[in-house]
Design a protein around this motif. Sequence first.
Motif, PDB file in Angstrom:
ATOM      1  N   GLU A 271       0.827  -1.209   0.000  1.00 21.94           N
ATOM      2  CA  GLU A 271       0.000   0.000   0.000  1.00 21.94           C
ATOM      3  C   GLU A 271       0.860   1.257   0.000  1.00 21.94           C
ATOM      4  O   GLU A 271       0.582   2.211  -0.742  1.00 21.94           O
ATOM      5  CB  GLU A 271      -0.938  -0.008   1.207  1.00 21.94           C
ATOM      6  CG  GLU A 271      -2.039  -1.042   1.084  1.00 21.94           C
ATOM      7  CD  GLU A 271      -2.788  -1.292   2.386  1.00 21.94           C
ATOM      8  OE1 GLU A 271      -2.404  -0.752   3.446  1.00 21.94           O
ATOM      9  OE2 GLU A 271      -3.780  -2.054   2.341  1.00 21.94           O
ATOM     10  N   ASP A 272       1.918   1.272   0.819  1.00 24.38           N
ATOM     11  CA  ASP A 272       2.822   2.430   0.852  1.00 24.38           C
ATOM     12  C   ASP A 272       3.503   2.636  -0.497  1.00 24.38           C
ATOM     13  O   ASP A 272       3.648   3.763  -0.974  1.00 24.38           O
ATOM     14  CB  ASP A 272       3.879   2.268   1.946  1.00 24.38           C
ATOM     15  CG  ASP A 272       3.307   2.360   3.353  1.00 24.38           C
ATOM     16  OD1 ASP A 272       2.126   2.769   3.506  1.00 24.38           O
ATOM     17  OD2 ASP A 272       4.034   2.012   4.301  1.00 24.38           O
ATOM     18  N   SER A 273       3.917   1.542  -1.117  1.00 24.06           N
ATOM     19  CA  SER A 273       4.603   1.633  -2.409  1.00 24.06           C
ATOM     20  C   SER A 273       3.662   2.122  -3.501  1.00 24.06           C
ATOM     21  O   SER A 273       4.044   2.956  -4.326  1.00 24.06           O
ATOM     22  CB  SER A 273       5.187   0.270  -2.793  1.00 24.06           C
ATOM     23  OG  SER A 273       6.199  -0.088  -1.889  1.00 24.06           O
TER      24      SER A 273
ATOM     25  N   TRP B  45       4.165   5.221  -6.025  1.00 21.13           N
ATOM     26  CA  TRP B  45       4.222   5.004  -7.474  1.00 21.13           C
ATOM     27  C   TRP B  45       3.327   5.974  -8.231  1.00 21.13           C
ATOM     28  O   TRP B  45       3.573   6.267  -9.404  1.00 21.13           O
ATOM     29  CB  TRP B  45       3.812   3.584  -7.831  1.00 21.13           C
ATOM     30  CG  TRP B  45       4.737   2.514  -7.312  1.00 21.13           C
ATOM     31  CD1 TRP B  45       6.040   2.672  -6.909  1.00 21.13           C
ATOM     32  CD2 TRP B  45       4.439   1.139  -7.135  1.00 21.13           C
ATOM     33  NE1 TRP B  45       6.560   1.476  -6.494  1.00 21.13           N
ATOM     34  CE2 TRP B  45       5.597   0.514  -6.620  1.00 21.13           C
ATOM     35  CE3 TRP B  45       3.302   0.367  -7.363  1.00 21.13           C
ATOM     36  CZ2 TRP B  45       5.646  -0.851  -6.337  1.00 21.13           C
ATOM     37  CZ3 TRP B  45       3.354  -0.991  -7.075  1.00 21.13           C
ATOM     38  CH2 TRP B  45       4.517  -1.583  -6.573  1.00 21.13           C
ATOM     39  N   LYS B  46       2.302   6.484  -7.595  1.00 26.44           N
ATOM     40  CA  LYS B  46       1.381   7.387  -8.278  1.00 26.44           C
ATOM     41  C   LYS B  46       2.079   8.667  -8.743  1.00 26.44           C
ATOM     42  O   LYS B  46       1.616   9.315  -9.663  1.00 26.44           O
ATOM     43  CB  LYS B  46       0.198   7.720  -7.372  1.00 26.44           C
ATOM     44  CG  LYS B  46      -0.732   6.553  -7.205  1.00 26.44           C
ATOM     45  CD  LYS B  46      -1.918   6.900  -6.337  1.00 26.44           C
ATOM     46  CE  LYS B  46      -2.823   5.682  -6.193  1.00 26.44           C
ATOM     47  NZ  LYS B  46      -3.973   5.943  -5.343  1.00 26.44           N
ATOM     48  N   ASP B  47       3.201   9.000  -8.113  1.00 25.82           N
ATOM     49  CA  ASP B  47       3.953  10.200  -8.487  1.00 25.82           C
ATOM     50  C   ASP B  47       4.989   9.930  -9.569  1.00 25.82           C
ATOM     51  O   ASP B  47       5.714  10.832  -9.973  1.00 25.82           O
ATOM     52  CB  ASP B  47       4.656  10.782  -7.251  1.00 25.82           C
ATOM     53  CG  ASP B  47       3.670  11.262  -6.202  1.00 25.82           C
ATOM     54  OD1 ASP B  47       2.546  11.662  -6.571  1.00 25.82           O
ATOM     55  OD2 ASP B  47       4.023  11.232  -5.009  1.00 25.82           O
ATOM     56  N   LYS B  48       5.084   8.706 -10.027  1.00 28.02           N
ATOM     57  CA  LYS B  48       6.083   8.337 -11.031  1.00 28.02           C
ATOM     58  C   LYS B  48       5.418   8.097 -12.380  1.00 28.02           C
ATOM     59  O   LYS B  48       4.276   7.675 -12.455  1.00 28.02           O
ATOM     60  CB  LYS B  48       6.826   7.071 -10.601  1.00 28.02           C
ATOM     61  CG  LYS B  48       7.622   7.248  -9.327  1.00 28.02           C
ATOM     62  CD  LYS B  48       8.375   5.987  -8.998  1.00 28.02           C
ATOM     63  CE  LYS B  48       9.221   6.191  -7.751  1.00 28.02           C
ATOM     64  NZ  LYS B  48      10.019   4.997  -7.447  1.00 28.02           N
ATOM     65  N   ASN B  49       6.156   8.360 -13.449  1.00 30.26           N
ATOM     66  CA  ASN B  49       5.654   8.085 -14.802  1.00 30.26           C
ATOM     67  C   ASN B  49       5.643   6.599 -15.099  1.00 30.26           C
ATOM     68  O   ASN B  49       4.779   6.101 -15.808  1.00 30.26           O
ATOM     69  CB  ASN B  49       6.495   8.803 -15.851  1.00 30.26           C
ATOM     70  CG  ASN B  49       6.283  10.294 -15.806  1.00 30.26           C
ATOM     71  OD1 ASN B  49       5.213  10.758 -15.443  1.00 30.26           O
ATOM     72  ND2 ASN B  49       7.311  11.042 -16.146  1.00 30.26           N
TER      73      ASN B  49
END
Length: 86
Positions: free
Chosen positions: A22-24, A28-32
């Motif tokens: 969940e933390d990851s 990841w939502k901020d990465k392309n």
Amino acid sequence: FMSLMTPLHQNQLAKLTMKQLEDSIKAWKDKNQIILFDEVKIILCKVACQWAGISLNETSFSNKASKISSSAPLTPKIESSISIFS
């Protein structure tokens, strides 16, 4: 090792794994794009260390995960990456 495989310990391992996933996913939502294989190596390393009571700093997890996975005899070589947040 088998003494750690009680239902209580298995439940603890499952909870640690879900928290790390969940933390990851939030990060990841901020990465392309991410390379899932590399990310999962780090997640599993974090979970194993937490479960075993081993303390590592954030940068050590990536290094330790790479060392562990590179020493595994059947580590697949995955060269592709996917974008999950297009």
